[in-house]
Design an enzyme around this catalytic site. Sequence first.
Site, mmCIF file in Angstrom:
data_model
loop_
_atom_site.group_PDB
_atom_site.id
_atom_site.type_symbol
_atom_site.label_atom_id
_atom_site.label_comp_id
_atom_site.label_asym_id
_atom_site.label_seq_id
_atom_site.Cartn_x
_atom_site.Cartn_y
_atom_site.Cartn_z
ATOM 1 C CG ASN A 155 -2.589 8.107 -1.172
ATOM 2 O OD1 ASN A 155 -1.429 8.235 -1.535
ATOM 3 N ND2 ASN A 155 -2.876 6.781 -0.800
ATOM 4 C CE LYS A 178 1.634 14.504 -12.572
ATOM 5 N NZ LYS A 178 0.816 15.547 -11.735
ATOM 6 C CG ASN A 233 -4.114 -0.911 -10.164
ATOM 7 O OD1 ASN A 233 -4.215 -0.534 -8.991
ATOM 8 N ND2 ASN A 233 -3.717 -1.932 -10.378
ATOM 9 N N GLY A 236 -1.159 3.419 -14.018
ATOM 10 C CA GLY A 236 -0.001 2.818 -13.863
ATOM 11 C C GLY A 236 0.267 1.821 -15.139
ATOM 12 C CD GLU A 253 5.232 -0.110 -4.869
ATOM 13 O OE1 GLU A 253 4.248 -0.887 -4.658
ATOM 14 O OE2 GLU A 253 6.393 -0.808 -4.987
ATOM 15 C CB CYS A 287 -1.911 2.541 -1.222
ATOM 16 S SG CYS A 287 -0.410 2.671 -0.278
ATOM 17 C CD GLU A 388 -6.962 1.179 -4.433
ATOM 18 O OE1 GLU A 388 -7.091 1.780 -5.613
ATOM 19 O OE2 GLU A 388 -6.348 1.234 -3.574
HETATM 20 P P1 NAD Z 1 -3.739 8.803 -10.086
HETATM 21 O O1 NAD Z 1 -3.103 7.657 -10.805
HETATM 22 O O2 NAD Z 1 -4.859 9.181 -10.590
HETATM 23 O O3 NAD Z 1 -2.550 9.807 -9.944
HETATM 24 C C1 NAD Z 1 -1.347 9.524 -9.452
HETATM 25 C C2 NAD Z 1 -0.114 10.611 -10.203
HETATM 26 O O4 NAD Z 1 -0.210 10.230 -11.611
HETATM 27 C C3 NAD Z 1 -0.561 11.988 -10.251
HETATM 28 O O5 NAD Z 1 0.414 12.928 -10.182
HETATM 29 C C4 NAD Z 1 -1.448 12.328 -11.521
HETATM 30 O O6 NAD Z 1 -1.346 13.537 -11.915
HETATM 31 C C5 NAD Z 1 -0.293 11.441 -12.616
HETATM 32 N N1 NAD Z 1 -0.984 10.945 -13.727
HETATM 33 C C6 NAD Z 1 -2.285 10.857 -13.999
HETATM 34 N N2 NAD Z 1 -2.444 10.545 -15.344
HETATM 35 C C7 NAD Z 1 -1.171 10.396 -15.941
HETATM 36 C C8 NAD Z 1 -0.680 9.887 -17.320
HETATM 37 N N3 NAD Z 1 -1.337 9.709 -18.236
HETATM 38 N N4 NAD Z 1 0.628 10.108 -17.255
HETATM 39 C C9 NAD Z 1 1.451 10.092 -16.261
HETATM 40 N N5 NAD Z 1 0.869 10.661 -15.116
HETATM 41 C C10 NAD Z 1 -0.352 10.738 -14.934
HETATM 42 O O7 NAD Z 1 -3.811 8.114 -8.660
HETATM 43 P P2 NAD Z 1 -4.302 9.253 -7.388
HETATM 44 O O8 NAD Z 1 -5.913 9.229 -7.411
HETATM 45 O O9 NAD Z 1 -3.477 10.312 -7.363
HETATM 46 O O10 NAD Z 1 -4.010 8.234 -6.133
HETATM 47 C C11 NAD Z 1 -4.569 7.017 -5.556
HETATM 48 C C12 NAD Z 1 -4.049 5.776 -6.112
HETATM 49 O O11 NAD Z 1 -2.803 5.451 -5.700
HETATM 50 C C13 NAD Z 1 -5.037 4.680 -5.320
HETATM 51 O O12 NAD Z 1 -5.021 3.667 -6.321
HETATM 52 C C14 NAD Z 1 -3.880 4.080 -4.236
HETATM 53 O O13 NAD Z 1 -4.206 2.730 -3.855
HETATM 54 C C15 NAD Z 1 -2.502 4.361 -5.021
HETATM 55 N N6 NAD Z 1 -1.390 4.456 -4.235
HETATM 56 C C16 NAD Z 1 -0.538 3.274 -4.132
HETATM 57 C C17 NAD Z 1 0.451 3.333 -3.185
HETATM 58 C C18 NAD Z 1 1.356 2.277 -3.162
HETATM 59 O O14 NAD Z 1 2.637 2.230 -2.762
HETATM 60 N N7 NAD Z 1 1.310 0.931 -3.606
HETATM 61 C C19 NAD Z 1 0.658 4.304 -2.259
HETATM 62 C C20 NAD Z 1 -0.184 5.384 -2.229
HETATM 63 C C21 NAD Z 1 -1.277 5.365 -3.325
#
Ligand code: NAD
Length: 498
Positions: A155, A178, A233, A236, A253, A287, A388
């Site tokens: 995003n 990555k 989440n 994370g 985050e 986010c 969310e």
């Molecule tokens: P996501 O968790 O699906 O993916 C984020 C990253 O993690 C991607 O690069 C993905 O390939 C990787 N990933 C996925 N599975 C993994 C695993 N098992 N091990 C390691 N890495 C893995 O999130 P998204 O859909 O790309 O992003 C949207 C989310 O991000 C929303 O929840 C949003 O609120 C959050 N976000 C938070 C902030 C903040 O600073 N708090 C900022 C931007 C987005």
Amino acid sequence: MSDVSLKTNKLANFINGEWMEVESSKAVINPATGEELVQVPLSGAKCVDDAAAAAKKAQKEWRLVPAPQRAEVLYQVGYLMKERKERLSQLLTMENGKVIEEARGEVQEGIDMAFYMAGEGRRLFGQTTPAELQNKFAMSQRTPVGVVGIITPWNFPIAIATWKSFPAIVAGNAVIWKPATETPIMAFELAKIFEEAGLPEGVLNVVFGAGSEIGDAMVHHDDIRVISFTGSNDTGRHIASEGGKQLKKVSLEMGGKNAVIVMDDADVDLAVEGIIWSAFGTSGQRCTACSRVIVHEAVKETLEERLLAEMEKLTIGNGLNESIKVGPIINKAGLEKIKSYTEIGKNEGAKLLAGGYELTEGDNANGNYFAPTLFTDATADMRIAQEEIFGPVVSLIPVKSFEEAIEVNNGVTYGLSSSIFTNDVNRVFKAQRDLDTGIVYVNAGTTGAEIHLPFGGTKGTGNGHRDSGVQALDVFTEWRAIYVDYSGKLQRAQIDVD
Ligand code: NAD
């Protein structure tokens, strides 16, 4: 609409200063048009091993380069980003969908971060303190951790990468990055910029691929001591528990359920502007997006009317067109999830005032478009007010008092951002004290962070670390305490003090 091109139809990993092709790949789709932009490599775990070996070797030299010289590379990166701002912005709109004005803002955030963190090359402050004993000197200093891994979402594909990689690099670490597979073009462009800026080989490595493969390999790699992650989440939590087994430092985050509070004394027109910008910008996929409006019952009807009037003016379509205000949703899965909340909200008893549907006609037929959506008469415990949604969906929750507004704001598992519209100075100060979020706005929406302040959230949004600001350095450095005894004799702390 766009005059930029990638000059390649398949991206490559950037490992040890070389562009390495990978056999397997998948299409990156423009969410506004459904067209393929490029193929992104689907690397295997072996690429993480190669990147880690390169990073480990490079970091041994990089940590010894004086920090002001390391910073010179970042200044150069900043100049190149500035020179290419329009190209980067257009590519960002094409892969992510956010409207061009916002894309320019995001690229600017990266430029700001380059110059800000380059300045840290001449600061990276530690402390000098008095020592207990005579002829003894005490100080603390930041030292790099070594090889760090960064995992970023789609995003904010360039801003978040700069929040993480720039402090890591200026502090003397080597990075393995990555990016999200939905938005790899920004990573490709930024790696090219680093290459041109003269970053030594191996200091930044970019490995494209699935989270479950590449992200997982990074989290489990012995030589990667820090994982800085932004995303959902679920991911994370998984990373934190797996990384924790290896005692890795994991900075998270994650999501938000951000609210704008509109009090009875608020400037309602200003609040409407703040809500429209925070709720529907980036199609609600920030986010920090406002997805709850906690409104004092005395101004509820006025707010509803004015919000609806402004929502009608929102143009929806391809964000490369300067007149468009709301772009597409990142992909079909995101669209389906958002769509499902229309029924959820209605079944829970909230009243749908606008939107709630996908746009499938005319110019919007091939993209992933969802109409800006407004529910009212929601209650704080409804799923639409707790979960969310990550789309252009807002729920109005009426309250009777300031105290109730604060309670509703804090009554979610997330704690990223909040905002209050009021002209009462006492309420302003109480709110900034009591709103349990990492970011608080007064008389502004829930988005608009500046890079020199800490970015991150409380509770379920994170685990106590911060991106951006000088605090970002804490993620990528260890503190070393140093004692220099120049007395020429053994002096024992705590014992030889009399
Ligand atoms: P996501 O968790 O699906 O993916 C984020 C990253 O993690 C991607 O690069 C993905 O390939 C990787 N990933 C996925 N599975 C993994 C695993 N098992 N091990 C390691 N890495 C893995 O999130 P998204 O859909 O790309 O992003 C949207 C989310 O991000 C929303 O929840 C949003 O609120 C959050 N976000 C938070 C902030 C903040 O600073 N708090 C900022 C931007 C987005």
